[in-house]
Design an enzyme around this catalytic site. Structure first.
Site, PDB file in Angstrom:
ATOM      1  N   TRP A 187       0.857  -1.190   0.000  1.00  0.00           N
ATOM      2  CA  TRP A 187       0.000   0.000   0.000  1.00  0.00           C
ATOM      3  C   TRP A 187       0.884   1.228   0.000  1.00  0.00           C
ATOM      4  CZ3 TRP A 187      -0.215   3.869   3.869  1.00  0.00           C
ATOM      5  CH2 TRP A 187      -1.077   4.927   3.530  1.00  0.00           C
ATOM      6  N   GLU A 226      -3.128  -2.930  -2.376  1.00  0.00           N
ATOM      7  CA  GLU A 226      -4.231  -2.289  -1.637  1.00  0.00           C
ATOM      8  C   GLU A 226      -4.543  -0.892  -2.156  1.00  0.00           C
ATOM      9  OE1 GLU A 226      -3.401  -1.719   2.527  1.00  0.00           O
ATOM     10  OE2 GLU A 226      -5.467  -1.134   2.985  1.00  0.00           O
ATOM     11  N   LYS A 228      -6.998   2.688  -2.209  1.00  0.00           N
ATOM     12  CA  LYS A 228      -7.517   3.592  -1.188  1.00  0.00           C
ATOM     13  C   LYS A 228      -8.281   4.717  -1.856  1.00  0.00           C
ATOM     14  CE  LYS A 228      -5.849   6.286   2.669  1.00  0.00           C
ATOM     15  NZ  LYS A 228      -5.320   6.033   3.983  1.00  0.00           N
ATOM     16  N   ASP A 259      -9.607  -3.014   1.924  1.00  0.00           N
ATOM     17  CA  ASP A 259      -9.643  -2.439   3.265  1.00  0.00           C
ATOM     18  C   ASP A 259     -11.039  -1.841   3.409  1.00  0.00           C
ATOM     19  OD1 ASP A 259      -9.529  -0.316   5.301  1.00  0.00           O
ATOM     20  OD2 ASP A 259      -7.384  -0.746   5.382  1.00  0.00           O
ATOM     21  N   HIS A 262     -11.667   1.891   2.969  1.00  0.00           N
ATOM     22  CA  HIS A 262     -11.131   2.580   1.795  1.00  0.00           C
ATOM     23  C   HIS A 262     -12.120   2.818   0.669  1.00  0.00           C
ATOM     24  CE1 HIS A 262      -6.627   1.702   2.807  1.00  0.00           C
ATOM     25  NE2 HIS A 262      -7.296   2.275   3.791  1.00  0.00           N
ATOM     26  N   HIS A 286      -8.505  -6.164   4.762  1.00  0.00           N
ATOM     27  CA  HIS A 286      -8.085  -5.358   5.901  1.00  0.00           C
ATOM     28  C   HIS A 286      -9.382  -4.948   6.579  1.00  0.00           C
ATOM     29  CE1 HIS A 286      -3.744  -3.833   4.994  1.00  0.00           C
ATOM     30  NE2 HIS A 286      -3.816  -5.135   5.174  1.00  0.00           N
ATOM     31  N   ASP A 294     -12.032   7.310   6.706  1.00  0.00           N
ATOM     32  CA  ASP A 294     -11.205   6.120   6.944  1.00  0.00           C
ATOM     33  C   ASP A 294     -10.518   6.265   8.302  1.00  0.00           C
ATOM     34  OD1 ASP A 294      -9.621   3.879   6.611  1.00  0.00           O
ATOM     35  OD2 ASP A 294      -8.147   4.891   5.348  1.00  0.00           O
ATOM     36  N   ASP A 296     -10.260   4.250  10.885  1.00  0.00           N
ATOM     37  CA  ASP A 296      -9.627   3.087  11.505  1.00  0.00           C
ATOM     38  C   ASP A 296     -10.037   2.883  12.954  1.00  0.00           C
ATOM     39  OD1 ASP A 296      -8.010   1.847   9.391  1.00  0.00           O
ATOM     40  OD2 ASP A 296      -6.957   3.760   9.346  1.00  0.00           O
ATOM     41  N   ASP A 326      -7.000  -4.214  10.261  1.00  0.00           N
ATOM     42  CA  ASP A 326      -6.241  -2.974  10.063  1.00  0.00           C
ATOM     43  C   ASP A 326      -6.978  -1.793  10.670  1.00  0.00           C
ATOM     44  OD1 ASP A 326      -4.604  -0.927   9.307  1.00  0.00           O
ATOM     45  OD2 ASP A 326      -5.036  -1.048   7.173  1.00  0.00           O
TER      46      ASP A 326
END
Ligand code: RNT
Ligand code: ZN
Length: 419
Positions: A187, A226, A228, A259, A262, A286, A294, A296, A326
């Site tokens: 990524w 990956e 995004k 992810d 994302h 992820h 995003d 997380d 993630d």
């Protein structure tokens, strides 16, 4: 004893309830053994890593919070991961970033990293019954800037190409040592704050860089790419967008990493599983939780996660979908964050396995849509939690409520003393 008996009693009742739908709960518990999560090492230390020059987190990602007890050394991180893993049923993997190498206090630049820097990790993983996965690290470095592998500047681009090639070699060595392919995720944050005058230019360069990086063939590691949507400070354009990597992966047989943070917030990541399974070799996940962006957040058992898990199970794709986590939350106990997110993911998978899918699909094939909807509703409240408790007990991990005091104890005795 009392607790064990009540878990058993509830489980027996649950098996009867599931039998009504022809679901063999014991068989599902067997299938859960196939589910191995890849724990992201970076929740333990807020994505800091162990480079001697270790600086600020850059590359469009951010960690918020400064809860005490962050792991500051390899030993602390290993202890934290081991502790977290002891509350997560089953066999786990640990997902390392290149910046978590064992550099022995020396400055090892990203274009100098060697498999030897991961020898102690390989040994530690073996001793602890874990497998390793890997990530190249292009953020948090003086050469990160806004463009790495897509940078028109030869010197900067070649620096990152060299780094990524080395990471593949390290992954291969890890794969050989553990007798199981090491999943290597790539990524990069490359993008720009404003829309560039030439979007194609940087994507073409990225394609060429990837071709060069992937030229060497390895058989004990697998490449994952990956995408995004955007990064902080890089909001208008992302070189490695989803379209870019989906196209690259489909054309060149690479694994696309999804992810869950994302994508546009109303976009369903679950809906992508069946398409990717048709056109790319495997899938890397992820699992994360975006809140408004995003962000997380720690993964919890919400509809998005349940939906994602159901898709994996309905597609019978557990052997083609790699489940990595993630997220990075520095506002709460970090070991607790691991345990909550991993257990939520396992719960979602177990709940998905216990779905009366054969009957649902039969209704659908017969055009019985009221029946399908009614059964989907009924399935939501079937007693999967009794099966979950049994799953935990039979894997020697405590039920949910007991994890709280256990993690509090580790905080009191270990992490709170890290000042
Ligand atoms: C960033 C990506 C990437 C990182 C880790 C640390 O938005 O999700 O996977 O979180 O590599
Ligand atoms: Zn990610």
């Amino acid at each position: 004893m009392q607790k064990e008996q009540s878990i058993r009693a509830a489980f027996v009742l649950a098996t009867e309830r599931y039998q009504v739908y022809g679901i063999d709960v014991y068989q599902k518990l067997e299938e859960m053994k196939k589910v191995s999560l890849s724990l992201h090492c970076w929740q333990a230390d807020d994505v800091s890593g162990f480079e001697s020059q270790g600086g600020e987190l850059t590359g469009g990602i951010q960690v918020t919070g400064n809860y005490p007890g962050r792991a500051r050394t390899i030993d602390e991180l290993r202890a934290d991961v081991k502790t977290a893993a002891s509350y997560i049923a089953g066999r786990h993997r640990l997902n390392l970033h290149e910046i978590y190498g064992d550099f022995g206090g020396k400055k090892v630049d990203r274009n100098e990293v060697e498999p030897a820097h991961f020898a102690s990790w390989i040994q530690w993983a073996r001793e602890n019954g874990m497998k390793l996965d890997f990530n190249s690290t292009s953020f948090s470095h003086p050469k990160s800037g806004n463009l790495t592998l897509s940078n028109p500047d030869d010197a900067i681009r070649n620096f990152w190409i060299e780094h990524t090639k080395r990471c593949r070699r390290i992954s291969e060595e890890i794969g050989v040592a553990q007798g199981d392919p090491c999943m290597m995720n790539l990524w990069i944050h490359d993008g720009s704050k404003e829309v560039p005058a030439n979007r194609l230019k940087y994507r073409r360069i990225l394609e060429q860089s990837l071709d060069e990086i992937f030229a060497a063939e390895y058989s004990h590691m697998k490449d994952c790419i990956e995408a995004k949507l955007f990064g902080i400070g890089l909001e208008s354009y992302t070189v490695g967008s989803y379209d870019f990597y989906l196209g690259y992966g489909a054309k060149k047989g690479k694994i696309v990493t999804l992810d869950t943070g994302h994508f546009h917030l109303t976009e369903s990541v679950a809906d992508k599983i069946s398409s990717l399974l048709l056109f790319t070799p495997e899938i890397m996940l992820h699992v994360s939780r975006p809140v408004r962006w995003d962000s997380d957040h720690v993964v919890i058992l919400n509809d998005d996660l349940l939906d994602l898990a159901r898709e994996i199970i309905r597609c019978d794709a557990l052997d083609r979908v790699h489940i990595g986590l993630d997220y990075f939350d520095a506002t709460i106990n970090r070991i607790g964050a691991y345990v909550i997110g991993c257990r939520a993911t396992q719960k979602a998978i177990l709940a998905a396995m216990l779905e009366p899918s054969r009957l649902l699909q039969q209704y659908e094939a017969e055009g019985k849509y009221f029946e399908r909807l009614a059964l989907q509703e009924a399935a939501k409240t079937l007693p999967w939690n009794a099966v979950w408790d049994m799953y935990c007990m039979s894997n020697d991990v405590p039920p949910d409520e007991e994890c709280i005091s256990a993690i509090q104890k580790y905080e009191k005795e270990v992490t709170s003393k890290r000042i």
